[in-house]
Design a protein around this motif. Sequence first.
Motif: not given
Length: 166
Positions: A93-102
């Motif tokens: 979930v953290g990676l998906a959130l970070m990828s989405g934010a980027v």
Amino acid sequence: MPGPLGRLHDRISRVSFQVAQLGLVVITASYAWEVVARYFFAAPTSWSNEVAAYALCISVCLALPEVTRARGHIAIDFLLNALRGRAYRVAQVGLALMSGAVCLIIAAICLRANLLQIERAEMLVRVNPIPKVLISIWLTYAFFSAGLHFLRHAADPNGRAEVGLF
């Protein structure tokens, strides 16, 4: 089942992927025309290389959201796969959130550049000049849509059902 906005987003991503495939036809046709015009009629075109370059850029941008939606993006996940249970889900979930934010930050930067290009009437100066925004706007679309897909992945990290923020 995703909500109506999620279904619309998925449909737009699928259609843009199909248009991206047409871009490959355009690239092939423009190079084929160039070969025929140059070698059979001794009349090279001034536009085929530009059309192929622009179509490639646009096609990649149109394909990105569908690749992200289908979780087909490149992922180096050996560390993620070493995790188990809750740690795995939190990292996913953290990676998906970070990828989405980027992706959304990049989309905002691209949008700002698009607006400046329109304001300044910037042109791609090649043999046949065209407004720069006609090519760069596709970057904005690609990163915005991919960012939304990543955020939707964060809401459904296992991808069993296409539910998400929408």
